[in-house]
Design an enzyme around this catalytic site. Structure first.
Site, mmCIF file in Angstrom:
data_model
loop_
_atom_site.group_PDB
_atom_site.id
_atom_site.type_symbol
_atom_site.label_atom_id
_atom_site.label_comp_id
_atom_site.label_asym_id
_atom_site.label_seq_id
_atom_site.Cartn_x
_atom_site.Cartn_y
_atom_site.Cartn_z
ATOM 1 N N ARG A 46 0.824 -1.209 0.000
ATOM 2 C CA ARG A 46 0.000 0.000 0.000
ATOM 3 C C ARG A 46 0.853 1.253 0.000
ATOM 4 O O ARG A 46 1.810 1.364 0.772
ATOM 5 C CB ARG A 46 -0.922 0.036 1.226
ATOM 6 C CG ARG A 46 -1.685 1.334 1.285
ATOM 7 C CD ARG A 46 -2.772 1.353 2.304
ATOM 8 N NE ARG A 46 -3.377 2.679 2.350
ATOM 9 C CZ ARG A 46 -4.292 3.039 3.214
ATOM 10 N NH1 ARG A 46 -4.731 2.182 4.103
ATOM 11 N NH2 ARG A 46 -4.791 4.257 3.191
ATOM 12 N N ARG A 101 -7.229 2.584 -2.848
ATOM 13 C CA ARG A 101 -6.247 1.900 -1.997
ATOM 14 C C ARG A 101 -6.185 0.410 -2.291
ATOM 15 O O ARG A 101 -7.202 -0.238 -2.483
ATOM 16 C CB ARG A 101 -6.553 2.146 -0.523
ATOM 17 C CG ARG A 101 -7.934 1.760 -0.148
ATOM 18 C CD ARG A 101 -8.465 2.559 1.019
ATOM 19 N NE ARG A 101 -8.479 3.992 0.803
ATOM 20 C CZ ARG A 101 -8.373 4.888 1.771
ATOM 21 N NH1 ARG A 101 -8.259 4.510 3.010
ATOM 22 N NH2 ARG A 101 -8.390 6.168 1.518
HETATM 23 O O1 GSY Z 1 -11.362 3.202 5.228
HETATM 24 C C1 GSY Z 1 -12.274 3.160 4.273
HETATM 25 C C2 GSY Z 1 -11.741 3.258 2.878
HETATM 26 N N1 GSY Z 1 -12.835 3.645 2.009
HETATM 27 C C3 GSY Z 1 -13.819 2.872 1.524
HETATM 28 C C4 GSY Z 1 -14.110 1.498 1.630
HETATM 29 O O2 GSY Z 1 -13.412 0.692 2.274
HETATM 30 N N2 GSY Z 1 -15.251 1.077 0.983
HETATM 31 C C5 GSY Z 1 -16.056 1.914 0.282
HETATM 32 N N3 GSY Z 1 -17.121 1.413 -0.324
HETATM 33 N N4 GSY Z 1 -15.777 3.236 0.170
HETATM 34 C C6 GSY Z 1 -14.684 3.694 0.790
HETATM 35 N N5 GSY Z 1 -14.227 4.945 0.829
HETATM 36 C C7 GSY Z 1 -13.110 4.888 1.567
HETATM 37 S S1 GSY Z 1 -12.147 6.272 1.926
#
Ligand code: GSY
Length: 166
Positions: free
Chosen positions: A83, A92
């Protein structure tokens, strides 16, 4: 030993494979035993919405590590998988967040447990409800919080693949 819950998410590359690898790596950390895993969920991006969909899951672990050491283990797993921290709400490869650590409440710089926004995010609550739907946080059960939010833009990954004819 304490039971902790950890949320995982990925929206780059082989998303489900990234979760598989992260869970396997977590299970190899001394003092951490993965005890249960939710289904994998295909979820619409929250926050910065101009990015690819995510795969999200939650695992429970039994651990002898204290919360800071467990956080360090989560960050080490993220790093091991490659990452790169770029933009705050951006795409990510892998994300691990401690949601719960037994009954403990912590609010310190860099570490807040229960995760302060977990009851507002369907992409966290749906997999958590696979494992502990009746758990109450701030007086509200996980399944109830999920029902209130609605889960229109998230589905278990098996259903998503079946719908796509895969
Ligand atoms: O820590 C959350 C990272 N993240 C996500 C995710 O894990 N899932 C979805 N669907 N949307 C997200 N937006 C973020 S930032």
């Amino acid at each position: 030993m304490v039971e902790a819950a950890i949320a995982l998410g990925s929206n780059i590359g082989d998303k489900a494979g990234n979760l598989d690898r992260a869970i396997a790596a977590l299970g190899r950390v001394p003092g951490v035993r993965v005890t249960a895993r939710s289904r994998y969920w295909r979820t619409a991006p929250w926050g910065f919405t101009e990015q690819d969909w995510f795969v999200n899951a939650v695992v429970t672990v039994e651990t002898g590590l204290d919360p800071r050491a467990l956080l360090a283990a989560c960050l080490a797993v993220e790093e091991k998988l490659g990452r790169v921290r770029d933009r705050r709400w951006g795409p990510r490869l892998i994300d691990l967040d401690i949601l719960l650590y037994g009954e403990l409440s912590i609010d310190e710089p860099g570490l807040a447990i229960p995760h302060p926004r977990m009851m507002e995010r369907a992409f966290v609550l749906a997999p958590l409800a696979d494992l502990m739907p009746e758990l109450r946080i701030g007086g509200v059960a996980v399944a109830e919080a999920l029902a209130r939010l609605g889960a229109d833009d998230i589905e278990p990954i098996d259903a998503a693949l079946a719908a796509a004819g895969e």
